[in-house]
Design a protein around this motif. Sequence first.
Motif, PDB file in Angstrom:
ATOM      1  N   GLY A  17      90.770 -49.922  18.933  1.00 33.72           N
ATOM      2  CA  GLY A  17      90.965 -49.096  17.749  1.00 33.72           C
ATOM      3  C   GLY A  17      89.750 -49.164  16.839  1.00 33.72           C
ATOM      4  N   ARG A  18      89.765 -48.363  15.774  1.00 34.83           N
ATOM      5  CA  ARG A  18      88.649 -48.338  14.826  1.00 34.83           C
ATOM      6  C   ARG A  18      89.177 -48.190  13.400  1.00 34.83           C
ATOM      7  N   MET A  19      88.439 -48.755  12.479  1.00 36.56           N
ATOM      8  CA  MET A  19      88.738 -48.596  11.064  1.00 36.56           C
ATOM      9  C   MET A  19      87.523 -47.984  10.382  1.00 36.56           C
ATOM     10  N   GLY A  20      87.600 -46.691  10.079  1.00 35.41           N
ATOM     11  CA  GLY A  20      86.506 -46.023   9.391  1.00 35.41           C
ATOM     12  C   GLY A  20      86.655 -46.195   7.886  1.00 35.41           C
ATOM     13  N   TYR A  21      85.609 -46.691   7.251  1.00 37.63           N
ATOM     14  CA  TYR A  21      85.721 -46.974   5.816  1.00 37.63           C
ATOM     15  C   TYR A  21      84.398 -46.733   5.106  1.00 37.63           C
ATOM     16  N   MET A  22      84.457 -46.001   4.014  1.00 32.24           N
ATOM     17  CA  MET A  22      83.364 -45.897   3.061  1.00 32.24           C
ATOM     18  C   MET A  22      83.966 -46.121   1.686  1.00 32.24           C
ATOM     19  N   PRO A  23      83.424 -47.050   0.902  1.00 32.92           N
ATOM     20  CA  PRO A  23      84.051 -47.345  -0.389  1.00 32.92           C
ATOM     21  C   PRO A  23      83.954 -46.158  -1.344  1.00 32.92           C
ATOM     22  N   GLN A  69      75.163 -38.860 -11.407  1.00 32.42           N
ATOM     23  CA  GLN A  69      74.661 -39.634 -10.273  1.00 32.42           C
ATOM     24  C   GLN A  69      75.291 -39.164  -8.956  1.00 32.42           C
ATOM     25  N   ALA A  70      76.578 -38.881  -8.986  1.00 33.19           N
ATOM     26  CA  ALA A  70      77.257 -38.407  -7.775  1.00 33.19           C
ATOM     27  C   ALA A  70      76.679 -37.076  -7.331  1.00 33.19           C
ATOM     28  N   ASP A  71      76.395 -36.186  -8.279  1.00 32.72           N
ATOM     29  CA  ASP A  71      75.784 -34.900  -7.942  1.00 32.72           C
ATOM     30  C   ASP A  71      74.401 -35.105  -7.333  1.00 32.72           C
ATOM     31  N   ALA A  72      73.662 -36.051  -7.875  1.00 34.58           N
ATOM     32  CA  ALA A  72      72.310 -36.297  -7.378  1.00 34.58           C
ATOM     33  C   ALA A  72      72.339 -36.845  -5.951  1.00 34.58           C
ATOM     34  N   VAL A  73      73.216 -37.795  -5.690  1.00 33.30           N
ATOM     35  CA  VAL A  73      73.311 -38.351  -4.332  1.00 33.30           C
ATOM     36  C   VAL A  73      73.769 -37.268  -3.358  1.00 33.30           C
ATOM     37  N   ALA A  74      74.700 -36.420  -3.778  1.00 32.30           N
ATOM     38  CA  ALA A  74      75.163 -35.323  -2.918  1.00 32.30           C
ATOM     39  C   ALA A  74      74.018 -34.377  -2.589  1.00 32.30           C
ATOM     40  N   LEU A  81      66.216 -37.973  -7.716  1.00 32.01           N
ATOM     41  CA  LEU A  81      67.071 -38.990  -8.343  1.00 32.01           C
ATOM     42  C   LEU A  81      68.092 -39.511  -7.340  1.00 32.01           C
ATOM     43  N   GLY A  82      68.683 -38.592  -6.585  1.00 32.64           N
ATOM     44  CA  GLY A  82      69.665 -39.011  -5.587  1.00 32.64           C
ATOM     45  C   GLY A  82      69.062 -39.909  -4.531  1.00 32.64           C
ATOM     46  N   GLY A  83      67.795 -39.632  -4.149  1.00 32.03           N
ATOM     47  CA  GLY A  83      67.135 -40.470  -3.165  1.00 32.03           C
ATOM     48  C   GLY A  83      66.920 -41.883  -3.671  1.00 32.03           C
ATOM     49  N   SER A  84      66.532 -42.012  -4.935  1.00 33.31           N
ATOM     50  CA  SER A  84      66.307 -43.349  -5.490  1.00 33.31           C
ATOM     51  C   SER A  84      67.617 -44.134  -5.571  1.00 33.31           C
ATOM     52  N   ILE A  85      68.713 -43.434  -5.872  1.00 31.08           N
ATOM     53  CA  ILE A  85      70.014 -44.110  -5.929  1.00 31.08           C
ATOM     54  C   ILE A  85      70.452 -44.501  -4.508  1.00 31.08           C
ATOM     55  N   PHE A  86      70.289 -43.574  -3.570  1.00 31.50           N
ATOM     56  CA  PHE A  86      70.673 -43.807  -2.181  1.00 31.50           C
ATOM     57  C   PHE A  86      69.922 -44.999  -1.599  1.00 31.50           C
ATOM     58  N   GLN A  87      68.621 -45.068  -1.878  1.00 30.18           N
ATOM     59  CA  GLN A  87      67.764 -46.088  -1.290  1.00 30.18           C
ATOM     60  C   GLN A  87      67.710 -47.361  -2.120  1.00 30.18           C
ATOM     61  N   GLY A  88      68.296 -47.352  -3.292  1.00 27.47           N
ATOM     62  CA  GLY A  88      68.172 -48.487  -4.191  1.00 27.47           C
ATOM     63  C   GLY A  88      69.420 -49.352  -4.257  1.00 27.47           C
ATOM     64  N   TYR A  89      69.346 -50.355  -5.116  1.00 26.80           N
ATOM     65  CA  TYR A  89      70.453 -51.293  -5.275  1.00 26.80           C
ATOM     66  C   TYR A  89      71.658 -50.618  -5.918  1.00 26.80           C
ATOM     67  N   GLU A  90      71.428 -49.646  -6.766  1.00 24.94           N
ATOM     68  CA  GLU A  90      72.513 -49.008  -7.505  1.00 24.94           C
ATOM     69  C   GLU A  90      73.521 -48.338  -6.578  1.00 24.94           C
ATOM     70  N   GLY A  91      73.036 -47.661  -5.555  1.00 19.91           N
ATOM     71  CA  GLY A  91      73.935 -47.011  -4.597  1.00 19.91           C
ATOM     72  C   GLY A  91      74.103 -47.829  -3.328  1.00 19.91           C
ATOM     73  N   GLY A  92      72.989 -48.305  -2.815  1.00 21.22           N
ATOM     74  CA  GLY A  92      73.027 -49.131  -1.608  1.00 21.22           C
ATOM     75  C   GLY A  92      73.507 -48.389  -0.372  1.00 21.22           C
ATOM     76  N   CYS A  93      73.412 -47.062  -0.374  1.00 22.43           N
ATOM     77  CA  CYS A  93      73.927 -46.276   0.763  1.00 22.43           C
ATOM     78  C   CYS A  93      73.148 -46.563   2.037  1.00 22.43           C
ATOM     79  N   ARG A 140      79.921 -34.382  -3.171  1.00 20.67           N
ATOM     80  CA  ARG A 140      80.135 -35.220  -4.355  1.00 20.67           C
ATOM     81  C   ARG A 140      81.557 -35.773  -4.378  1.00 20.67           C
ATOM     82  N   ASP A 141      82.546 -34.920  -4.094  1.00 18.86           N
ATOM     83  CA  ASP A 141      83.943 -35.374  -4.123  1.00 18.86           C
ATOM     84  C   ASP A 141      84.197 -36.433  -3.061  1.00 18.86           C
ATOM     85  N   LEU A 142      83.569 -36.267  -1.888  1.00 22.46           N
ATOM     86  CA  LEU A 142      83.734 -37.267  -0.833  1.00 22.46           C
ATOM     87  C   LEU A 142      83.137 -38.606  -1.247  1.00 22.46           C
ATOM     88  N   ILE A 143      81.971 -38.569  -1.886  1.00 21.64           N
ATOM     89  CA  ILE A 143      81.330 -39.803  -2.347  1.00 21.64           C
ATOM     90  C   ILE A 143      82.221 -40.519  -3.361  1.00 21.64           C
TER      91      ILE A 143
END
Length: 314
Positions: free
Chosen positions: A182-188, A198-203, A222-234, A277-280
């Motif tokens: 089985g699998r457990m798919g999870y994104m916080p 911020q959510a709009d920027a990451v989207a 801005l979204g790239g810096s959040i995605f690649q940085g500690y703030e988002g950690g994506c 954005r809504d998914l994030i």
Amino acid sequence: MNEPGHEQQSAPGKPGEVETTGHVWDGDLREYNNPLPRWWLWSFYATVVFSLIYWLLYPAWPIAGTYTKGIAWINYEVEGESQRSHWNSRALLVRDMQTGDAAVRQREFLQVIAEADHDTVLSDTDMLAFVNSYARGIFGDFCAACHQTGGAGIIGLYPNLADDNWHWGGTIQAIEQTITRGRMGYMPPYRETFDDQQADAVAAYVLSLAGHEGGDPEQVSLGGSIFQGYEGGCYACHGREGLGLKSLGAPNLTNDIWQNIDVTGAPGHAERQALVRDLILRGVQREMPAFGDRLSPAEIRVLATYVHQLGGGL
């Protein structure tokens, strides 16, 4: 036509003359008294005898809230234990599926495939024909309710198995592991982490990774810096390049294949960005149950091979 009349019943007087019943129509139409053929009579008697024997042996007559069970018995196995019951079509089916010639050949072929390596199975036309026939039934029983008959899935609910986009890996070995454990798919969810800006920027940044143009360059940056940085950690799950990580089931964000939202069906860039954005903000939590306790290793091998043919990949 006149009403039927009556005359004295006549017996045959000359060779070839047939006895009549005495019924006459229109003065000259007579009803002959031909006996039933002997073979027909014996056939009728045989059916009577057959029905009496059948009523004794098998379920037949309804009585109150039940029915006569008959005196015939049938033996079969349930989970390795021998069972005995009055004859009925269900018990007969169970026995035939266990000891019938077709069932024996099926188990033998299953064992051959279970012991063969994947390349051999994929290159052997007879083995593949068996896989497609046998696994189609298993897929219909255990998988189609979620993934649909052809494996196309449902966006936002169940993954598409008919493309080459595999979050956990699309090799036969990886699919076997998925089916077994089985699998457990999870994104916080990030609703407590990001504000709307911020959510709009990451989207916007995620859409740019998938090749969607039309985003505000400053917002994408801005979204790239959040995605690649500690703030988002994506990047920790999706990688610096957004290629995903199969060991975690993190999807590739650069291939424009969306399992959780219908981005390609959105009318414009603003609507696509709103979906992402809504998914994030709400995150993802989805579980596929394990089938290792419901299917044998040979059946899992066959099913994994079948699913791989639907759209397997790396």
